[in-house]
Design an enzyme around this catalytic site. Structure first.
Site, PDB file in Angstrom:
ATOM      1  CG  ASN A 190      38.428  44.688 -25.161  1.00 30.09           C
ATOM      2  OD1 ASN A 190      38.256  45.150 -24.032  1.00 30.09           O
ATOM      3  ND2 ASN A 190      39.635  44.573 -25.692  1.00 30.09           N
ATOM      4  N   PRO A 191      35.342  44.115 -22.942  1.00 27.63           N
ATOM      5  CG  PRO A 191      35.301  42.876 -20.962  1.00 27.63           C
ATOM      6  CD  PRO A 191      35.602  42.770 -22.415  1.00 27.63           C
ATOM      7  CD  GLN A 220      32.208  51.893 -29.228  1.00 31.43           C
ATOM      8  OE1 GLN A 220      32.324  50.718 -28.913  1.00 31.43           O
ATOM      9  NE2 GLN A 220      31.899  52.267 -30.436  1.00 31.43           N
ATOM     10  CE  LYS A 270      20.303  42.601 -29.310  1.00 25.97           C
ATOM     11  NZ  LYS A 270      19.282  42.967 -28.300  1.00 25.97           N
ATOM     12  N   GLY A 284      28.432  51.759 -30.704  1.00 25.82           N
ATOM     13  CA  GLY A 284      28.861  53.141 -30.924  1.00 25.82           C
ATOM     14  C   GLY A 284      27.753  54.155 -30.769  1.00 25.82           C
ATOM     15  CD  GLU A 285      25.972  55.002 -34.470  1.00 24.85           C
ATOM     16  OE1 GLU A 285      25.699  56.207 -34.489  1.00 24.85           O
ATOM     17  OE2 GLU A 285      26.957  54.519 -35.049  1.00 24.85           O
TER      18      GLU A 285
END
Lengths: 744, 215
Positions: free
Chosen positions: A635-636, A642, A705, A708-709
């Site tokens: 979801n772009p 994010q 892939k 979040g990080e």
């Protein structure tokens, strides 16, 4: 035309609940007859409780119980460790003895009918200590670093010592060298939602409405602590008000809430104060690092040395991936990494967004930038000259690696060509302007997960997994995955998460939720379709009666014979004729052969522009542009959100965040949301996130892939490098402060 | 950075350009309400130091009558005079949409409208607001229709975890009503009392700007 849900910028399906106050977080599940528990935190940093007179406050208005180590039940604390718990050491046992191991350790719980009564009584509790001075300064002389035990085991993700070639000699003999030390401050996650647990016993069964990024582990941990069968504990957490890692572990307050509820035989609500969230719920450990790089005059890396030490507590060895990125980031024949721990008299650190990588990459990417100036080579060009063909540490190809495409896309969108290379060469009026860039990377993990799909007679589907949504949009993106594979409109799919009795998933962290849970949902969708097809074929009244299942195919939620042009039959048709919902579970995990074969990581390039006021030293970030190669984007809209949120977290790391400890007693002196500086709205610059087209068929069936990080990793060095470009001042300590600029 | 945008206690989202109700310092609040009555708003250490000097108030927890109009509904309550307005909403009225983020007036998650002004409800005692009109996040949706600002928050991704969102929206309403939503820069300034740790700030500014344009 087939509707594609994966890749669609759908707004959040839970958005309306969140904007109306109807999204319920742990502390919102008020229970009838609940009492309020308040934790009393130790006010010394090390020592022993010598006197605590709980009876003195028991008669205060509204007080129901005062629980101390004198009267708390002795808990079994059965052995239990999950992947997010330190492999070495033993968790803190609360109210089981008189020892104080760190400032702020819970030493009593006061329970009262109202919050005000509990707070007042807690404040009145007098405690005497035999106090000693704790050792809390990681950089102090008294600290003795240790080799982390788990890092010496074969197969450990972070190895205490790893080496290829002769790195030290290569650096020593190199034509051009950088050899510097880096110091990154302790940070606290500071999610907006304080940790909270409401505990309610029904006989020997316990329900916890509790903030958790890992429900099934919270269930298992509390079951182990209380010596209960797993099925006696249920954890409910449909919404998480941010966490960034702090709710991965089950911290002492969860135990205390359950203990208090059992003690008084009533439901108990326990919410940590903001101040308490600086004590016992983990922190990004302060790290001290050394990077030594050696290069040829043409900019080929000849040797890389990365030594790093992270804080831990006395009772557990918390490890993170501090030195990992150096192993695979660039091509270099001689690389040595070393990872150590510094046990201190503090609580145990915990994973915080980009754990290890975010700190390690600040050091390595600051050093690479420094090397680029020494060589007189553009920073992007330097990275291009050292772009590896494979993961040289593992001697495996990358499943995909788009770092150079990220640099190209990012440089174009950022306008890197406008940058003049010389430090202090760009100005806007009085202000010094700097542009910097850095690499971001994070592993593409995939953990075993499971999910369940139920087709209902009204033509809708329910999807369940014990997953979490701390903000990335799990509700929405998983609904999209289910809609995609079921061929149903999004509004006919209801995805539920946040209950420990749903199918098991891994922790909601490590950027692996979409890879793991999404792949499990895909598997469950395919399985429920297979079941529905079998049922249709076996149904004498169905138009597909007697068909071989292999001859049937699903398309947009309709089942028909292959090649047939008839409308086909819907889930609704099949379920109605079946008379009961059709349910199937699915699970997924990474094929070990794929893991054996490929090195799997996401990569990105981050660009930052800063303006430094040369007179007063203030640093303003003006722009950040990030370009990422993260496989498929589900979801772009959510992904960009994010990423920009991660950049803001990286701004905090670079310029603001630092938990300062008083060396006398280990007290965090800025345990307050106005004193622990974090980006506020006025700090926010123009932010752009872009994604390169990247197809990775190896990482998982969805080709994702994780995001979040990596969204945070890389921002801090890009800003630090921009500050150097603006001022000519290289700051190797985070956060970079005004004081650092005054000598610039 | 945060400390460049300090607020007076009780005043949400603004930078000190405050009316009479918001110029109360913490000390003034203490003097007005008595030490025991203020314990709820203080950290333990602070509370402890004050209780040492001013001892106990015998009827500290004695309930007192309070009338509030909350989202248009009149409520006759008996409240502990130490209770913050936030705790009355969350724990007494079970209106849990308003969030407690820090209980120190520093994060803005508990922002509500009191008599049309945005305040942080954790730093004000309920009993000081007898007769007040209170608006919380639960009152914005009318007849199943989201308020335009709520809708804008969804459309512009003005949220991630959603925990600061009720406070952001109530603060956004105040920001618009005050005439402080004329430009993105102005919105950023006047919304800086509401922290969003997920970093959904760009969407928050876009949502407030959009709703301000519609109203």
């Amino acid at each position: 035309m087939t509707v594609r849900f994966i890749g669609s910028p759908h707004t959040r399906v839970d958005g309306p609940r969140k904007v109306t106050g109807n999204a319920r977080y742990a502390a919102d599940f008020n229970q009838a007859g609940q009492a309020y528990a308040v934790i009393v935190s130790a006010t010394v940093g090390l020592g022993r409780i010598t006197e605590m007179d709980g009876a003195s406050i028991e008669r205060m208005p509204g007080v129901v119980a005062v629980i101390t180590h004198h009267n708390a039940e002795k808990l079994p604390y059965l052995p239990h460790k999950a992947v997010i718990d330190p492999a070495e050491g033993e968790r803190l046992h609360v109210l089981q003895d008189d020892q104080v191991r760190f400032y702020g350790q819970p030493v009593a719980v006061v329970v009262a009918d109202t919050l005000d009564d509990a707070e007042r009584a807690a404040a009145a509790l007098r405690i005497s200590y035999d106090a000693r001075r704790p050792i809390v300064d990681h950089a102090g002389d008294e600290v003795k670093a240790i080799v982390p035990d788990a890092a010496t085991r074969p197969g450990a993700r972070t190895l205490a010592d790893r080496s290829r070639g002769e790195a030290d000699a290569a650096v020593a003999n190199a034509a051009v060298k950088v050899d510097e030390n880096y110091d990154i401050a302790r940070e606290n996650h500071n999610p907006m939602e304080p940790h909270a647990t409401i505990a309610s016993w029904n006989g020997e069964r316990l329900t916890l409405w509790s903030k958790s990024q890992y429900l099934v582990n919270e269930q298992a941990e509390i079951a182990a602590i209380f010596g209960l069968p797993l099925e006696n504990v249920e954890v409910v957490c449909p919404f998480i008000g941010g966490a960034f890692g702090t709710s991965l572990r089950t911290w002492p307050h969860v135990t205390l809430a359950a203990l208090a509820a059992r003690h008084i035989r009533r439901p108990v609500k326990l919410v940590l104060t903001r101040k308490q969230m600086f004590f016992t719920t983990g922190h990004r450990p302060r790290t001290l690092q050394r990077i030594a790089l050696g290069a040829t005059p043409e900019g080929a890396l000849a040797g890389m040395v990365h030594e790093g030490t992270g804080e831990t507590s006395r009772y557990e060895q918390f490890m993170e991936a501090l030195t990992n990125v150096t192993d695979y980031l660039y091509s270099c024949p001689n690389v040595r990494t070393q990872y150590r721990l510094a046990p201190l008299d503090t609580s145990t650190p915990n994973h915080m967004r980009g754990p290890g990588e975010a700190s390690g990459i600040f050091a390595i990417e600051s050093a690479m930038d420094e090397l680029s100036y020494k060589l007189g080579i553009d920073p992007i060009e330097l990275r291009r000259r050292n772009e590896p063909q494979l993961d040289e540490a593992e001697n495996k190809p990358f499943s995909s690696r788009s770092l150079m495409q990220c640099y190209e896309l990012g440089a174009e969108r950022f306008g890197w060509t406008q940058r003049t290379p010389e430090p202090r060469s760009m100005r806007d009026g009085r202000l010094l302007i700097g542009m910097g860039t850095a690499t971001a990377t994070y592993p593409a993990f995939h953990a075993p997960a499971s999910a369940r799909v139920r087709l209902l007679a009204d033509g809708t589907a329910e999807v369940e997994a014990a997953a979490s949504d701390m903000g990335p949009g799990t509700y929405t993106s998983m609904s999209q995955v289910a809609a995609e594979f079921l061929g149903l409109p999004l509004e006919r799919v209801r995805f539920r998460l946040g209950r420990s009795d749903y199918p098991q998933t891994p922790s909601h962290g490590g950027s692996w939720t979409m890879a793991s849970v999404g792949s499990a949902i895909r598997a469950a969708c395919l399985e429920v379709q297979a079941q529905a097809a079998r049922r249709a074929a076996a149904d004498a009244g169905s138009p597909l009666s007697g068909a071989s299942v292999d001859d049937l195919e699903w398309s947009e939620g309709l089942l028909r014979r292959r090649g047939d042009t008839s409308p086909g039959i819907s889930y609704h048709d099949i379920v109605v004729r079946a008379g009961v919902p059709i349910e199937a579970g699915g699970s997924a995990q990474r094929d070990p052969k794929v893991a054996e074969q490929y090195s799997m990581h996401a990569f990105g390039a981050v660009f930052a522009e800063v303006a430094v006021d040369p007179d007063v030293g203030t640093i303003a970030v003006r722009r950040i542009v990030g370009a990422y190669g993260i496989g498929r984007v589900v979801n772009p809209l959510l992904a960009r959100s994010q990423c920009t949120g991660g950049m803001i977290g990286g701004m905090g790391m670079a310029l603001m965040e630092r938990t300062a400890l008083d060396p006398r007693d280990g007290r965090p002196v800025n345990a307050h949301m106005a004193d622990y500086l974090m980006p506020v709205n006025l700090d926010i610059p123009e932010l752009e996130a872009h994604f390169v087209d990247e197809v990775d068929p190896h990482v998982n069936p969805l080709g994702v892939k994780g995001l979040g990080e990596i969204a945070l990793v890389g921002t801090a060095p890009a800003i630090g490098n921009a500050v150097f470009h603006a001022t000519g001042k290289r700051v190797r300590t985070l956060p970079i402060r005004i004081e650092d600029m005054l000598t610039a | 950075m945060t400390n460049q945008h300090q607020r007076s206690p009780g005043e949400a989202g603004t930078n000190g350009h405050s009316g009479p109700a918001s110029t109360l310092s913490r000390r003034t609040v203490l003097q007005m309400a008595g030490s025991a009555a203020s314990l709820a708003a203080m950290s333990h250490a602070e509370a402890q130091s004050i209780s040492e000097t001013q001892s106990t108030v015998a009827d500290a927890g004695a309930a007192r009558p309070l009338q509030l109009t909350v989202n248009g509904v009149s409520r006759e309550l008996e409240v502990d005079p130490r209770q913050s307005l936030l705790d009355v909403l969350r724990e007494t009225l079970d209106l849990t949409g308003t969030k407690k983020g820090c209980n120190q007036g520093a994060c803005g998650a508990c922002t509500i409208l009191v008599n049309g002004r945005r305040i942080v409800s954790c730093l004000t005692l309920a009993s000081m607001h007898d007769g007040a009109e209170i608006e919380t996040i639960e009152g914005l949706e009318k007849n199943g229709e989201l308020h335009p600002l709520q809708q804008a928050f969804v459309e512009h991704e003005g949220l991630q975890c959603g925990f600061c969102t009720p406070g952001q929206i109530m603060s956004g309403l105040g920001c618009i009503a005050e005439g402080h939503a004329g430009s993105p820069e102005e919105i950023r300034f006047w919304m800086s009392g509401n922290i969003c740790r997920c970093g959904a700030y760009p969407g928050i500014v876009a949502a407030v700007a959009d709703a301000a344009g519609r109203s």
